[in-house]
Write a protein that holds these residues in place. Structure first.
Motif, PDB file in Angstrom:
ATOM      1  N   PHE A  26     -14.382  39.760  16.239  1.00 33.79           N
ATOM      2  CA  PHE A  26     -15.183  40.801  15.520  1.00 33.79           C
ATOM      3  C   PHE A  26     -14.849  41.946  16.402  1.00 33.79           C
ATOM      4  O   PHE A  26     -14.317  42.519  17.285  1.00 33.79           O
ATOM      5  CB  PHE A  26     -16.670  40.587  16.002  1.00 33.79           C
ATOM      6  CG  PHE A  26     -16.886  39.115  15.220  1.00 33.79           C
ATOM      7  CD1 PHE A  26     -17.205  39.025  13.972  1.00 33.79           C
ATOM      8  CD2 PHE A  26     -17.041  38.074  15.883  1.00 33.79           C
ATOM      9  CE1 PHE A  26     -17.730  37.863  13.279  1.00 33.79           C
ATOM     10  CE2 PHE A  26     -17.346  36.884  15.500  1.00 33.79           C
ATOM     11  CZ  PHE A  26     -17.791  36.765  13.930  1.00 33.79           C
ATOM     12  N   VAL A  27     -15.128  43.084  15.461  1.00 33.43           N
ATOM     13  CA  VAL A  27     -14.996  44.485  15.758  1.00 33.43           C
ATOM     14  C   VAL A  27     -16.214  45.359  15.456  1.00 33.43           C
ATOM     15  O   VAL A  27     -16.709  45.173  14.337  1.00 33.43           O
ATOM     16  CB  VAL A  27     -13.661  44.976  15.182  1.00 33.43           C
ATOM     17  CG1 VAL A  27     -13.347  46.614  15.113  1.00 33.43           C
ATOM     18  CG2 VAL A  27     -12.467  44.492  15.561  1.00 33.43           C
ATOM     19  N   LEU A  28     -16.599  46.272  16.417  1.00 34.15           N
ATOM     20  CA  LEU A  28     -17.435  47.447  15.858  1.00 34.15           C
ATOM     21  C   LEU A  28     -16.533  48.603  15.684  1.00 34.15           C
ATOM     22  O   LEU A  28     -15.771  48.988  16.687  1.00 34.15           O
ATOM     23  CB  LEU A  28     -18.698  47.650  16.922  1.00 34.15           C
ATOM     24  CG  LEU A  28     -19.589  46.359  17.379  1.00 34.15           C
ATOM     25  CD1 LEU A  28     -20.317  46.674  18.716  1.00 34.15           C
ATOM     26  CD2 LEU A  28     -20.369  46.161  16.016  1.00 34.15           C
TER      27      LEU A  28
ATOM     28  N   ASP B 130     -19.361  33.574  12.712  1.00 37.54           N
ATOM     29  CA  ASP B 130     -18.415  32.928  13.542  1.00 37.54           C
ATOM     30  C   ASP B 130     -17.028  33.364  13.259  1.00 37.54           C
ATOM     31  O   ASP B 130     -16.754  33.648  12.054  1.00 37.54           O
ATOM     32  CB  ASP B 130     -18.803  31.535  13.783  1.00 37.54           C
ATOM     33  CG  ASP B 130     -18.638  30.856  12.508  1.00 37.54           C
ATOM     34  OD1 ASP B 130     -17.652  30.725  11.961  1.00 37.54           O
ATOM     35  OD2 ASP B 130     -19.562  30.216  12.090  1.00 37.54           O
ATOM     36  N   SER B 131     -16.002  33.110  14.135  1.00 38.06           N
ATOM     37  CA  SER B 131     -14.483  33.244  13.926  1.00 38.06           C
ATOM     38  C   SER B 131     -13.891  31.998  14.133  1.00 38.06           C
ATOM     39  O   SER B 131     -14.308  31.183  14.926  1.00 38.06           O
ATOM     40  CB  SER B 131     -14.346  34.334  14.817  1.00 38.06           C
ATOM     41  OG  SER B 131     -14.062  34.132  16.127  1.00 38.06           O
TER      42      SER B 131
ATOM     43  N   ILE C  78     -15.523  32.535  18.085  1.00 35.03           N
ATOM     44  CA  ILE C  78     -16.665  33.097  18.651  1.00 35.03           C
ATOM     45  C   ILE C  78     -17.853  32.780  17.779  1.00 35.03           C
ATOM     46  O   ILE C  78     -17.697  33.127  16.436  1.00 35.03           O
ATOM     47  CB  ILE C  78     -16.189  34.514  18.976  1.00 35.03           C
ATOM     48  CG1 ILE C  78     -15.176  34.685  20.223  1.00 35.03           C
ATOM     49  CG2 ILE C  78     -17.590  35.296  19.086  1.00 35.03           C
ATOM     50  CD1 ILE C  78     -14.916  36.012  20.480  1.00 35.03           C
ATOM     51  N   ASP C  79     -18.982  32.578  18.325  1.00 32.64           N
ATOM     52  CA  ASP C  79     -20.176  32.890  17.430  1.00 32.64           C
ATOM     53  C   ASP C  79     -20.909  33.779  17.804  1.00 32.64           C
ATOM     54  O   ASP C  79     -21.228  34.125  19.227  1.00 32.64           O
ATOM     55  CB  ASP C  79     -20.964  31.574  17.932  1.00 32.64           C
ATOM     56  CG  ASP C  79     -22.189  31.181  16.880  1.00 32.64           C
ATOM     57  OD1 ASP C  79     -22.276  32.034  15.822  1.00 32.64           O
ATOM     58  OD2 ASP C  79     -23.146  30.419  17.123  1.00 32.64           O
TER      59      ASP C  79
ATOM     60  N   TYR D 159     -15.353  41.616  10.670  1.00 24.89           N
ATOM     61  CA  TYR D 159     -14.456  40.600  11.376  1.00 24.89           C
ATOM     62  C   TYR D 159     -13.024  40.912  11.138  1.00 24.89           C
ATOM     63  O   TYR D 159     -12.632  41.580  10.539  1.00 24.89           O
ATOM     64  CB  TYR D 159     -14.596  39.404   9.966  1.00 24.89           C
ATOM     65  CG  TYR D 159     -13.979  38.175  10.377  1.00 24.89           C
ATOM     66  CD1 TYR D 159     -14.773  37.065  11.060  1.00 24.89           C
ATOM     67  CD2 TYR D 159     -12.568  37.651  10.195  1.00 24.89           C
ATOM     68  CE1 TYR D 159     -13.954  35.983  11.485  1.00 24.89           C
ATOM     69  CE2 TYR D 159     -12.115  36.497  10.566  1.00 24.89           C
ATOM     70  CZ  TYR D 159     -12.877  35.637  10.928  1.00 24.89           C
ATOM     71  OH  TYR D 159     -12.291  34.329  11.666  1.00 24.89           O
ATOM     72  N   CYS D 160     -12.278  40.454  12.154  1.00 22.26           N
ATOM     73  CA  CYS D 160     -10.971  40.782  12.264  1.00 22.26           C
ATOM     74  C   CYS D 160      -9.933  39.609  12.731  1.00 22.26           C
ATOM     75  O   CYS D 160     -10.351  38.758  13.777  1.00 22.26           O
ATOM     76  CB  CYS D 160     -10.930  41.775  13.559  1.00 22.26           C
ATOM     77  SG  CYS D 160      -9.244  42.778  13.634  1.00 22.26           S
ATOM     78  N   THR D 161      -8.698  39.539  11.964  1.00 24.12           N
ATOM     79  CA  THR D 161      -8.070  38.548  12.108  1.00 24.12           C
ATOM     80  C   THR D 161      -6.862  39.156  13.641  1.00 24.12           C
ATOM     81  O   THR D 161      -6.303  38.021  13.827  1.00 24.12           O
ATOM     82  CB  THR D 161      -6.857  38.319  11.048  1.00 24.12           C
ATOM     83  OG1 THR D 161      -6.150  39.434  10.912  1.00 24.12           O
ATOM     84  CG2 THR D 161      -7.653  37.857   9.923  1.00 24.12           C
ATOM     85  N   PHE D 162      -6.807  40.261  13.906  1.00 18.08           N
ATOM     86  CA  PHE D 162      -6.075  40.888  15.077  1.00 18.08           C
ATOM     87  C   PHE D 162      -4.507  40.427  14.419  1.00 18.08           C
ATOM     88  O   PHE D 162      -3.958  40.172  15.424  1.00 18.08           O
ATOM     89  CB  PHE D 162      -6.403  40.339  16.379  1.00 18.08           C
ATOM     90  CG  PHE D 162      -7.673  40.795  16.760  1.00 18.08           C
ATOM     91  CD1 PHE D 162      -7.840  42.116  17.152  1.00 18.08           C
ATOM     92  CD2 PHE D 162      -8.866  39.849  16.541  1.00 18.08           C
ATOM     93  CE1 PHE D 162      -9.329  42.726  17.486  1.00 18.08           C
ATOM     94  CE2 PHE D 162     -10.137  40.292  17.011  1.00 18.08           C
ATOM     95  CZ  PHE D 162     -10.292  41.620  17.458  1.00 18.08           C
ATOM     96  N   GLY D 163      -4.041  40.688  13.189  1.00 19.65           N
ATOM     97  CA  GLY D 163      -2.710  40.391  12.966  1.00 19.65           C
ATOM     98  C   GLY D 163      -1.909  41.521  13.559  1.00 19.65           C
ATOM     99  O   GLY D 163      -0.898  41.175  13.862  1.00 19.65           O
TER     100      GLY D 163
END
Length: 130
Positions: free
Chosen positions: A109-111, A102-103, A9-10, A34-38
Motif C-alpha cells: 500500500f501507498v499513501l 490486504d495485499s 499485508i493486512d 494498492y501498489c504492485t511496486f512493479g
C-alpha cells in the motif's frame, strides 16, 4: 509499505496529519492506494523506513517501507481518496473487523498526497502479516 516475498499485508490502521501552512491553502488530495511496486519499490527513488513491530515476538519480517519518493512506484490503484485541509488537518482511521484491505506477497500500500502548496505530512500505517 510492501509485504515480503512469502506473505502479504493486512492493513489495519492509517493515520496522517499536516503541519505548517495557512488556513487559506487549498485542500490536499489524500489517497490510499494498492501498489504492485512493479518499479520503484521502497528504497528505490525514496528514503527507506524500517517498519516497527508493535506486538508479538520480534522477528525478521522482511516488510519494507519508504517515504519521500522522487519517482512514484508502479502500478498504483487508488482505493479511496479524501480532500483534507492542510492547516492542521488530521485523519485517524482504524479499519473495521472484516473490512481491512490486504495485499499479495511483494505488493502493498501507498499513501499519496497531492497539495497545491508546500506542506509537511506525517503518516503511519499499522499492518499484520497475512
Amino acid at each position: 509499505m510492501r509485504g515480503a516475498s512469502d506473505f502479504g499485508i493486512d492493513l489495519k490502521k492509517i493515520w496522517w496529519g499536516f503541519t505548517g501552512v495557512a488556513a487559506t491553502e487549498a485542500p490536499v488530495v489524500c489517497e490510499l492506494c494498492y501498489c504492485t511496486f512493479g518499479a520503484n519499490a521502497p528504497g528505490t527513488n525514496s528514503s527507506s523506513v524500517t517498519p516497527a513491530q508493535v506486538y508479538g515476538r520480534v522477528i525478521s519480517h522482511g516488510v519494507t517501507a519508504a517515504k519521500t519518493w522522487t519517482t512514484e512506484p508502479t502500478t498504483i490503484t487508488v482505493l479511496g481518496e479524501v480532500p483534507l485541509t492542510p492547516n492542521g488537518g488530521t485523519l485517524l482511521y482504524d479499519s473495521p473487523l472484516g473490512d481491512t484491505p490486504d495485499s499479495a506477497p511483494n505488493e502493498g500500500f501507498v499513501l499519496r498526497f497531492t497539495a497545491a502548496a508546500s506542506v509537511s505530512v506525517r503518516a503511519t500505517m499499522w499492518w499484520e502479516r497475512l
